[in-house]
Design an enzyme around this catalytic site. Structure first.
Site, PDB file in Angstrom:
ATOM      1  N   HIS A  80       0.808  -1.216   0.000  1.00 46.53           N
ATOM      2  CA  HIS A  80       0.000   0.000   0.000  1.00 46.53           C
ATOM      3  C   HIS A  80       0.839   1.262   0.000  1.00 46.53           C
ATOM      4  O   HIS A  80       0.410   2.299  -0.480  1.00 46.53           O
ATOM      5  CB  HIS A  80      -1.035  -0.048   1.120  1.00 46.53           C
ATOM      6  CG  HIS A  80      -2.164  -0.944   0.754  1.00 46.53           C
ATOM      7  ND1 HIS A  80      -2.150  -2.283   1.051  1.00 46.53           N
ATOM      8  CD2 HIS A  80      -3.270  -0.722   0.000  1.00 46.53           C
ATOM      9  CE1 HIS A  80      -3.233  -2.835   0.531  1.00 46.53           C
ATOM     10  NE2 HIS A  80      -3.926  -1.916  -0.103  1.00 46.53           N
ATOM     11  N   GLU A 120     -11.234 -10.963  -4.719  1.00 49.38           N
ATOM     12  CA  GLU A 120      -9.779 -10.890  -4.524  1.00 49.38           C
ATOM     13  C   GLU A 120      -9.251 -12.080  -3.739  1.00 49.38           C
ATOM     14  O   GLU A 120      -8.065 -12.156  -3.435  1.00 49.38           O
ATOM     15  CB  GLU A 120      -9.384  -9.562  -3.880  1.00 49.38           C
ATOM     16  CG  GLU A 120     -10.216  -9.148  -2.694  1.00 49.38           C
ATOM     17  CD  GLU A 120      -9.912  -7.742  -2.194  1.00 49.38           C
ATOM     18  OE1 GLU A 120      -8.908  -7.143  -2.605  1.00 49.38           O
ATOM     19  OE2 GLU A 120     -10.695  -7.249  -1.365  1.00 49.38           O
ATOM     20  N   ASP A 157      -4.678  -8.315  -4.450  1.00 52.13           N
ATOM     21  CA  ASP A 157      -4.805  -9.406  -3.481  1.00 52.13           C
ATOM     22  C   ASP A 157      -5.028 -10.744  -4.164  1.00 52.13           C
ATOM     23  O   ASP A 157      -4.573 -11.769  -3.675  1.00 52.13           O
ATOM     24  CB  ASP A 157      -5.951  -9.110  -2.495  1.00 52.13           C
ATOM     25  CG  ASP A 157      -5.484  -8.185  -1.389  1.00 52.13           C
ATOM     26  OD1 ASP A 157      -4.383  -8.418  -0.863  1.00 52.13           O
ATOM     27  OD2 ASP A 157      -6.204  -7.226  -1.077  1.00 52.13           O
ATOM     28  N   CYS A 203     -10.192  -3.288 -10.339  1.00 51.36           N
ATOM     29  CA  CYS A 203      -9.715  -2.076  -9.663  1.00 51.36           C
ATOM     30  C   CYS A 203      -8.322  -2.265  -9.069  1.00 51.36           C
ATOM     31  O   CYS A 203      -7.798  -1.371  -8.426  1.00 51.36           O
ATOM     32  CB  CYS A 203     -10.701  -1.610  -8.598  1.00 51.36           C
ATOM     33  SG  CYS A 203     -10.892  -2.782  -7.255  1.00 51.36           S
TER      34      CYS A 203
HETATM   35  C1  PEP Z   1      -6.778  -5.155  -4.705  1.00 50.58           C
HETATM   36  O1  PEP Z   1      -6.531  -5.977  -3.819  1.00 50.58           O
HETATM   37  O2  PEP Z   1      -6.517  -5.346  -5.915  1.00 50.58           O
HETATM   38  C2  PEP Z   1      -7.397  -3.854  -4.369  1.00 50.58           C
HETATM   39  C3  PEP Z   1      -7.783  -3.029  -5.296  1.00 50.58           C
HETATM   40  O3  PEP Z   1      -7.516  -3.532  -3.066  1.00 50.58           O
HETATM   41  P1  PEP Z   1      -6.287  -3.088  -2.138  1.00 50.58           P
HETATM   42  O4  PEP Z   1      -5.104  -2.839  -3.045  1.00 50.58           O
HETATM   43  O5  PEP Z   1      -6.696  -1.870  -1.405  1.00 50.58           O
HETATM   44  O6  PEP Z   1      -6.096  -4.272  -1.254  1.00 50.58           O
HETATM   45 MG    MG Z   2      -7.434  -5.801  -1.853  1.00 48.89          MG
END
Ligand code: PEP
Ligand code: MG
Length: 588
Positions: A202, A449, A473, A520
């Site tokens: 992140h 995910e 994920d 996403c």
């Molecule tokens: C993902 O896991 O692809 C996602 C968009 O959520 P995050 O990156 O916030 O875990």
């Molecule tokens: Mg995620």
């Protein structure tokens, strides 16, 4: 001497600037520039802090019980001496005078310089004096904090670009917690380097959303780079060059100008609808972390927000989570910026590498939770805190009366979780109805995910209005590769056939059942995947606003009829990446 450090390329482009080293433990120290007219006042703050700490230490000495060990008194003497040591105070003042750093920043910068010198000392006794310097600086910082008179933003540690010195600055750190990364949004830094972290950690995601070059997982960077060194970040190759020779610097300045020109060219596509050559409409939406990011989303030409990561609103609050009203105001302010476009609000996804408190990946791994990515995170956490969850759901639903809102649920893996989540949403609606508070029937979507959800997509999809594939994920859990761990980053492979098959089958099944499917995760914003995702039938992408123009350019040049015909050959290939580039050549 020029040195190169290799890491992971996480945010494209070239940045050239002076290194600013910040220790992980001092990320929350306020960093901002002071106006040239305020330099003297800032030096005064520093002087007052030093006087206050001197009085503090002298009082401690005076009130020391008679039977206290003699070493204690001697230690306070050392601290008093350090407090007046010129290498510390004069150099700190120099940072304020020359660079216009605020006093806290100047002090941390000088501490970093001195720490290095102490680390390199042969004599063990002297080496250990580093702890004394740190303690004295800690006292000075606390005193400065008490005298902090700036704006709320400064107090919150915001970096303000307005009085920037002439030279661009590059942030170098061992690690940056996602919560700390947020404060560097809208900051003076033009690039980031960290020793640890994976491509889709992140911290890297937030760096990417800031659209500035970044390299993570550069192992030794914060040890090799010194305060104020000249540094080049090659965000395309994942290379950091320390004190480059003039000829290398010139080459990178040239590349920097080229990419600025390219960026300006792409920006012109902003208002062009994303339609393929064969007339397929493609929805390009944005991912955001804070309400104000909604502005960048619309400015980039996004047709909505496909992912609002609300967990960042919950971080660093010392246990006081945002109230329902506070959340409602945040969601509504994001909606106001959306000017009628849809806003997909994901319920809180804390846990894994996004702890509520300021904690780096290193601390998480070694001191707190053994296996956070497999632990209590996302919807699991929300269901284990029903009051908190209901509060968030009510806040989102209340916002839905003011614009187009969709609810997105992270990390569903069990049908029992689906049932419980939908029951909580129904309860939140009943509570609002009973209280006479307006809301609309916002659509509810699930993030796909976890491999279990992707494999059983035909059972999950009917419960939801839309699906959004979280590839970050999904890759992590399919391949059993920690997305935040640079040691296994080479195995974190979005091109793995198993990952591609799960993404393709989710898109296919969702469409067959009449559900909108979006991606996403970071894959959506990576132009290398645009044609492949279109071939799979994807018509909705959500990515950082800065990625939209480049992906749109690929969409405009694609013909989905030709792409779809050749999809099977890519999915069946043992090396899908090579097969995908063949597919591209064949369809152009
Ligand atoms: C993902 O896991 O692809 C996602 C968009 O959520 P995050 O990156 O916030 O875990
Ligand atoms: Mg995620």
């Amino acid at each position: 001497m020029s040195i190169q450090v290799f890491g992971l390329a996480v945010s494209k482009g070239v940045a050239i600037g002076r290194a600013v080293l910040i220790a992980s433990s001092r990320m929350d120290v306020a960093h901002y520039f002071v106006d040239s007219t305020q330099v003297d006042a800032e030096l005064d703050r520093l002087r007052r802090a030093r006087d206050e700490v001197a009085t503090e230490l002298q009082t401690l000495q005076r009130d020391m019980p008679a039977d206290a060990p003699g070493e204690l008194n001697a230690l306070l003497d050392v601290h008093l001496m350090l407090l007046h040591d010129e290498t510390m105070i004069a150099a700190t003042k120099q940072w304020v005078r020359d660079r216009h750093y605020n006093a806290e920043w100047a002090l941390s910068a000088q501490l970093e310089v001195l720490s290095r010198q102490f680390d390199e000392m042969e004599d063990e006794y002297l080496r250990e004096r580093k702890a004394d310097i740190e303690q004295v600086v800690e006292r000075l910082l606390r005193s400065l904090q008490r005298s902090a008179s700036g704006t709320a933003e400064r107090a919150a540690g915001q970096l303000q670009p307005d009085f920037g010195g002439e030279e661009p600055l590059i942030l170098v750190a061992n690690d940056i917690a996602p919560a700390d990364m947020l404060q560097f949004k809208r900051s003076v830094f033009t690039g980031f380097v960290t020793d640890v972290g994976g491509k889709t950690s992140h911290t890297a995601i937030v760096a990417r959303s800031m659209d500035i070059p970044a390299v993570v997982g550069a192992r030794e960077a914060s040890r090799l780079i010194r305060q104020d060194d000249w540094v080049v970040i090659d965000g395309d190759a994942g290379v950091v060059i320390i004190n480059p020779p003039a000829i290398v610097l010139e080459e990178y300045r040239f590349r920097q100008r080229q990419s600025e020109l390219e960026r300006a060219r792409l920006h012109r596509l902003r208002n062009t609808p994303a339609v393929t050559l064969d007339g397929e409409r493609v929805e390009l939406q944005a991912n955001i972390e804070m309400p104000r990011d909604a502005q960048a989303a619309t400015e980039a030409g996004a047709v909505g927000v496909g992912l609002f990561r609300t967990e960042f609103l919950f971080m660093n609050r010392n246990g006081h989570l945002p109230s329902e009203d506070e959340q409602f105001e945040c969601y509504r302010s994001a909606l106001d910026l959306m000017q009628g476009l849809p806003l997909t609000i994901r319920t809180v996804d804390v846990g894994a590498d996004k702890p509520l408190d300021r904690m780096t990946i290193h601390e998480l791994r070694h001191e707190h939770v053994l296996n956070p990515a497999l632990g209590l995170r996302a919807i699991r956490w929300s269901l284990s805190e029903p009051e908190m969850f209901l509060q968030q759901l009510r806040a989102i639903l209340r916002a839905s009366a003011h614009g187009k809102v969709r609810i997105l649920v992270p990390m569903v893996g069990q049908l029992s979780e689906v049932r419980q989540t939908l029951a909580q949403i129904a309860l939140a609606k009943r509570q609002l109805t009973d209280a006479g508070i307006p809301f609309t029937d916002a659509e509810v979507g699930a993030m796909i995910e976890i491999p279990a959800a992707a494999i059983m997509i035909d059972r999950f999809a009917p419960h939801f209005d839309f699906l959004s594939i979280g590839t970050n994920d999904l890759i992590q859990y399919t391949l059993a590769i920690d997305r935040a761990d640079e040691q296994v980053a080479h195995l974190y492979d979005p091109w793995h056939p198993a990952v591609l098959q799960l993404v393709a089958s989710t898109i296919e099944c969702g469409r067959r059942l009449g559900r909108t499917v979006s991606v996403c995760g970071e894959m959506a914003g990576d132009p290398a995947f645009t044609e492949l995702l279109l071939a799979m039938g994807l018509r909705s992408f959500s990515m950082h606003p800065s990625r939209i123009a480049e992906v749109k350019q690929r969409v405009l040049r694609a013909d989905t009829r030709h792409l779809t015909e050749r999809l099977a050959s890519v999915l069946q290939d043992e090396q899908p990446e090579l097969a995908a580039s063949r597919l591209l050549r064949a369809t152009r």
